[in-house]
Design a protein around this motif. Structure first.
Motif, mmCIF file in Angstrom:
data_model
loop_
_atom_site.group_PDB
_atom_site.id
_atom_site.type_symbol
_atom_site.label_atom_id
_atom_site.label_comp_id
_atom_site.label_asym_id
_atom_site.label_seq_id
_atom_site.Cartn_x
_atom_site.Cartn_y
_atom_site.Cartn_z
ATOM 1 N N ALA A 51 33.509 -22.686 66.469
ATOM 2 C CA ALA A 51 34.861 -23.142 66.116
ATOM 3 C C ALA A 51 35.226 -24.463 66.780
ATOM 4 O O ALA A 51 35.890 -25.307 66.188
ATOM 5 C CB ALA A 51 35.873 -22.071 66.463
ATOM 6 N N LEU A 104 31.064 -23.076 53.504
ATOM 7 C CA LEU A 104 32.075 -22.024 53.645
ATOM 8 C C LEU A 104 33.193 -22.628 54.496
ATOM 9 O O LEU A 104 33.006 -22.909 55.681
ATOM 10 C CB LEU A 104 31.506 -20.771 54.312
ATOM 11 C CG LEU A 104 32.419 -19.548 54.168
ATOM 12 C CD1 LEU A 104 32.331 -18.965 52.750
ATOM 13 C CD2 LEU A 104 32.063 -18.457 55.167
ATOM 14 N N ARG A 107 39.300 -21.811 58.598
ATOM 15 C CA ARG A 107 40.217 -22.351 59.594
ATOM 16 C C ARG A 107 39.593 -22.268 60.976
ATOM 17 O O ARG A 107 39.693 -23.186 61.773
ATOM 18 C CB ARG A 107 41.530 -21.550 59.587
ATOM 19 C CG ARG A 107 42.560 -22.124 60.537
ATOM 20 C CD ARG A 107 43.664 -21.143 60.828
ATOM 21 N NE ARG A 107 43.189 -20.015 61.629
ATOM 22 C CZ ARG A 107 43.967 -19.047 62.088
ATOM 23 N NH1 ARG A 107 45.247 -19.051 61.796
ATOM 24 N NH2 ARG A 107 43.467 -18.066 62.824
ATOM 25 N N GLY A 108 38.926 -21.146 61.288
ATOM 26 C CA GLY A 108 38.446 -20.883 62.651
ATOM 27 C C GLY A 108 39.512 -20.106 63.400
ATOM 28 O O GLY A 108 40.700 -20.159 63.059
ATOM 29 N N ALA A 141 36.790 -17.467 53.269
ATOM 30 C CA ALA A 141 36.776 -16.101 53.809
ATOM 31 C C ALA A 141 37.918 -15.289 53.218
ATOM 32 O O ALA A 141 38.989 -15.828 52.918
ATOM 33 C CB ALA A 141 36.922 -16.158 55.335
ATOM 34 N N CYS A 142 37.696 -13.977 53.073
ATOM 35 C CA CYS A 142 38.793 -13.100 52.677
ATOM 36 C C CYS A 142 38.693 -11.790 53.454
ATOM 37 O O CYS A 142 37.641 -11.471 54.014
ATOM 38 C CB CYS A 142 38.807 -12.872 51.164
ATOM 39 S SG CYS A 142 37.444 -11.884 50.561
ATOM 40 N N TYR A 143 39.786 -11.062 53.479
ATOM 41 C CA TYR A 143 39.934 -9.943 54.413
ATOM 42 C C TYR A 143 40.441 -8.693 53.692
ATOM 43 O O TYR A 143 41.648 -8.514 53.519
ATOM 44 C CB TYR A 143 40.903 -10.348 55.542
ATOM 45 C CG TYR A 143 40.436 -11.606 56.239
ATOM 46 C CD1 TYR A 143 39.643 -11.529 57.370
ATOM 47 C CD2 TYR A 143 40.736 -12.872 55.719
ATOM 48 C CE1 TYR A 143 39.160 -12.681 57.984
ATOM 49 C CE2 TYR A 143 40.255 -14.029 56.319
ATOM 50 C CZ TYR A 143 39.467 -13.919 57.458
ATOM 51 O OH TYR A 143 38.981 -15.059 58.058
ATOM 52 N N HIS A 147 44.016 -10.130 57.141
ATOM 53 C CA HIS A 147 43.653 -10.926 58.325
ATOM 54 C C HIS A 147 44.533 -10.474 59.493
ATOM 55 O O HIS A 147 45.699 -10.147 59.295
ATOM 56 C CB HIS A 147 43.874 -12.417 58.025
ATOM 57 C CG HIS A 147 43.481 -13.318 59.159
ATOM 58 N ND1 HIS A 147 44.406 -13.890 59.998
ATOM 59 C CD2 HIS A 147 42.263 -13.715 59.602
ATOM 60 C CE1 HIS A 147 43.760 -14.629 60.910
ATOM 61 N NE2 HIS A 147 42.469 -14.534 60.686
ATOM 62 N N ASP A 156 48.773 -12.051 52.739
ATOM 63 C CA ASP A 156 47.416 -12.545 52.958
ATOM 64 C C ASP A 156 46.749 -12.874 51.616
ATOM 65 O O ASP A 156 46.056 -13.888 51.489
ATOM 66 C CB ASP A 156 46.620 -11.469 53.714
ATOM 67 C CG ASP A 156 45.456 -12.057 54.490
ATOM 68 O OD1 ASP A 156 45.593 -13.184 55.007
ATOM 69 O OD2 ASP A 156 44.412 -11.397 54.576
HETATM 70 P P1 FAD Z 1 43.053 -19.111 56.691
HETATM 71 O O1 FAD Z 1 42.659 -18.824 55.305
HETATM 72 O O2 FAD Z 1 43.645 -20.437 57.000
HETATM 73 O O3 FAD Z 1 44.054 -17.939 57.146
HETATM 74 C C1 FAD Z 1 44.411 -17.757 58.510
HETATM 75 C C2 FAD Z 1 45.711 -16.989 58.601
HETATM 76 O O4 FAD Z 1 46.792 -17.820 58.165
HETATM 77 C C3 FAD Z 1 45.767 -15.738 57.707
HETATM 78 O O5 FAD Z 1 46.507 -14.767 58.387
HETATM 79 C C4 FAD Z 1 46.508 -16.226 56.459
HETATM 80 O O6 FAD Z 1 47.177 -15.172 55.805
HETATM 81 C C5 FAD Z 1 47.485 -17.228 57.071
HETATM 82 N N1 FAD Z 1 47.857 -18.343 56.188
HETATM 83 C C6 FAD Z 1 47.043 -19.051 55.371
HETATM 84 N N2 FAD Z 1 47.751 -20.028 54.749
HETATM 85 C C7 FAD Z 1 49.032 -19.936 55.186
HETATM 86 C C8 FAD Z 1 50.221 -20.660 54.925
HETATM 87 N N3 FAD Z 1 50.254 -21.670 54.055
HETATM 88 N N4 FAD Z 1 51.374 -20.271 55.554
HETATM 89 C C9 FAD Z 1 51.369 -19.238 56.438
HETATM 90 N N5 FAD Z 1 50.261 -18.518 56.727
HETATM 91 C C10 FAD Z 1 49.107 -18.863 56.117
HETATM 92 N N6 FAD Z 1 34.812 -18.385 62.458
HETATM 93 C C11 FAD Z 1 34.126 -19.390 63.068
HETATM 94 O O7 FAD Z 1 34.586 -19.934 64.079
HETATM 95 N N7 FAD Z 1 32.921 -19.847 62.575
HETATM 96 C C12 FAD Z 1 32.370 -19.318 61.458
HETATM 97 O O8 FAD Z 1 31.287 -19.743 61.033
HETATM 98 C C13 FAD Z 1 33.067 -18.237 60.787
HETATM 99 N N8 FAD Z 1 32.560 -17.668 59.658
HETATM 100 C C14 FAD Z 1 33.274 -16.682 59.004
HETATM 101 C C15 FAD Z 1 32.767 -16.139 57.803
HETATM 102 C C16 FAD Z 1 33.463 -15.126 57.142
HETATM 103 C C17 FAD Z 1 32.905 -14.582 55.834
HETATM 104 C C18 FAD Z 1 34.685 -14.642 57.671
HETATM 105 C C19 FAD Z 1 35.429 -13.540 56.967
HETATM 106 C C20 FAD Z 1 35.205 -15.179 58.849
HETATM 107 C C21 FAD Z 1 34.515 -16.214 59.522
HETATM 108 N N9 FAD Z 1 35.012 -16.777 60.709
HETATM 109 C C22 FAD Z 1 34.316 -17.807 61.335
HETATM 110 C C23 FAD Z 1 36.277 -16.301 61.287
HETATM 111 C C24 FAD Z 1 37.492 -17.091 60.777
HETATM 112 O O9 FAD Z 1 37.418 -18.437 61.234
HETATM 113 C C25 FAD Z 1 38.752 -16.403 61.328
HETATM 114 O O10 FAD Z 1 38.907 -15.140 60.748
HETATM 115 C C26 FAD Z 1 40.041 -17.207 61.287
HETATM 116 O O11 FAD Z 1 40.994 -16.548 62.104
HETATM 117 C C27 FAD Z 1 40.664 -17.348 59.894
HETATM 118 O O12 FAD Z 1 39.960 -18.224 59.127
HETATM 119 P P2 FAD Z 1 40.328 -18.417 57.543
HETATM 120 O O13 FAD Z 1 39.483 -19.522 57.056
HETATM 121 O O14 FAD Z 1 40.300 -17.130 56.859
HETATM 122 O O15 FAD Z 1 41.862 -18.918 57.715
#
Ligand code: FAD
Length: 289
Positions: A51, A104, A107-108, A141-143, A147, A156
């Motif tokens: 991250a 992929l 956010r991290g 990513a999806c949850y 999340h 979410d």
């Molecule tokens: P986002 O999609 O940005 O969502 C994060 C949170 O913000 C969610 O709760 C969402 O509901 C909320 N949100 C989104 N948009 C908005 C908005 N406009 N207003 C208000 N709230 C909002 N981490 C690493 O560090 N390195 C990796 O390589 C890595 N690989 C992964 C692969 C997979 C398949 C998965 C499922 C996770 C991975 N992760 C990795 C973990 C991931 O970085 C974390 O779960 C992180 O906390 C969320 O990332 P995201 O891209 O889903 O975030």
């Protein structure tokens, strides 16, 4: 090759994940594991991203080597919340140079000290930028259980829709141990107009110690059948490993039987685990046509 084209073939696919080393001295052993997994010829392999971005060069290098040496399409993860826009674009250029077509976009996690850069808040912003930066196939990513930070699953899913609308081609799920959670989630996201392919992320739990980490991190639901395995075999590493691989394999068979074609295994740099799963599914997720 772009992952969206592989998924569009409409057949079951099997992919594996590796994570890069945190330090240079571990590079060789991680590379060895990644190559051993690539030699199994999965449909594609993903390489995670630290991250903080400090080890980004390893992600790009491993993803490039998997593709060049083994002809396995690679998916490079990229996170944004702890990166500047400049750093993100530097990595995108490196990926282009190495001919890596799949990203992929994430956010991290927010670091424990809460210190993040100011350029990105959400993965959807990163997706927007990648879309403009070149001809990449983009995943997100999806949850299925929501999340950890989200208020509720409905919110979410609405934010997932923003990522899809920003241009992502497919989504990969967080691990889950009860397939009914995924089936319910699929129904809910399709209802909200999210129609991109969903790849199911499956974690073979091969050590009892993984269980605490998984639950602490993401609040993942553990079915009674799974807990019984950990209770009975947790103290016997060889039995735990065998049972964990069997559980993951059964989960995959049920998913494919129910029409979930994309299967991604969180293989955690373990070629023997990846090999056992692939072998057990040889007629179910068979050779490419
Ligand atoms: P986002 O999609 O940005 O969502 C994060 C949170 O913000 C969610 O709760 C969402 O509901 C909320 N949100 C989104 N948009 C908005 C908005 N406009 N207003 C208000 N709230 C909002 N981490 C690493 O560090 N390195 C990796 O390589 C890595 N690989 C992964 C692969 C997979 C398949 C998965 C499922 C996770 C991975 N992760 C990795 C973990 C991931 O970085 C974390 O779960 C992180 O906390 C969320 O990332 P995201 O891209 O889903 O975030």
């Amino acid at each position: 090759m772009k992952i969206r084209d592989i998924l569009a073939e409409g057949r079951p696919t099997l992919s594996f994940e590796v994570f890069p080393p945190k330090t240079q001295d571990k590079y060789e052993s991680v590379e060895k594991a990644a190559f051993a997994i690539a030699a199994l010829k999965p449909d594609f392999m993903s390489v995670t991203y630290g991250a903080g971005g400090g080890t980004s060069q390893y992600t790009v290098q491993i993803a490039a080597d998997i593709k060049e040496r083994y002809g396995v399409p690679s998916l490079a993860h990229l996170t944004c919340v702890s990166s500047t826009r400049e750093k993100v674009h530097q990595v995108l250029e490196e990926l282009k140079e190495k001919g890596i077509e799949n990203i992929l976009a994430l956010r991290g996690d927010i670091p424990a000290d809460g210190k993040v850069e100011k350029d990105y808040q959400y993965a959807s912003q990163l997706i927007n930028e990648i879309k403009q930066a070149g001809d990449f196939c983009i995943g997100a990513a999806c949850y299925p259980e929501g999340h950890v930070e989200s208020v509720n699953k409905t919110e979410d899913i609405l934010h997932l829709k923003e990522k899809v609308d920003a241009g992502c081609d497919f989504v990969t799920t967080q691990m889950f141990f009860d397939n009914n959670i995924l089936y319910n989630y699929l129904y809910r996201i399709r209802e909200k107009g999210i129609t991109v392919p969903v790849i199911a992320g499956i974690m073979p739990v091969t050590h009892a110690s993984q269980v605490k980490r998984i639950c602490g991190m993401s609040g993942t639901y553990l079915p009674a059948r799974f807990k019984a395995i950990v209770d009975r075999f947790g103290d016997n590493p060889a039995a735990m490993k065998q049972a964990g691989i069997a559980y993951a394999t059964e989960q995959i068979i049920d998913l494919v039987a129910n029409g979930v074609n994309g299967i991604h295994v969180y293989s955690m740099n373990k070629p023997d685990v990846a090999a056992k799963i692939k072998e057990s599914l040889s007629e179910i997720i068979g050779p490419k046509a």
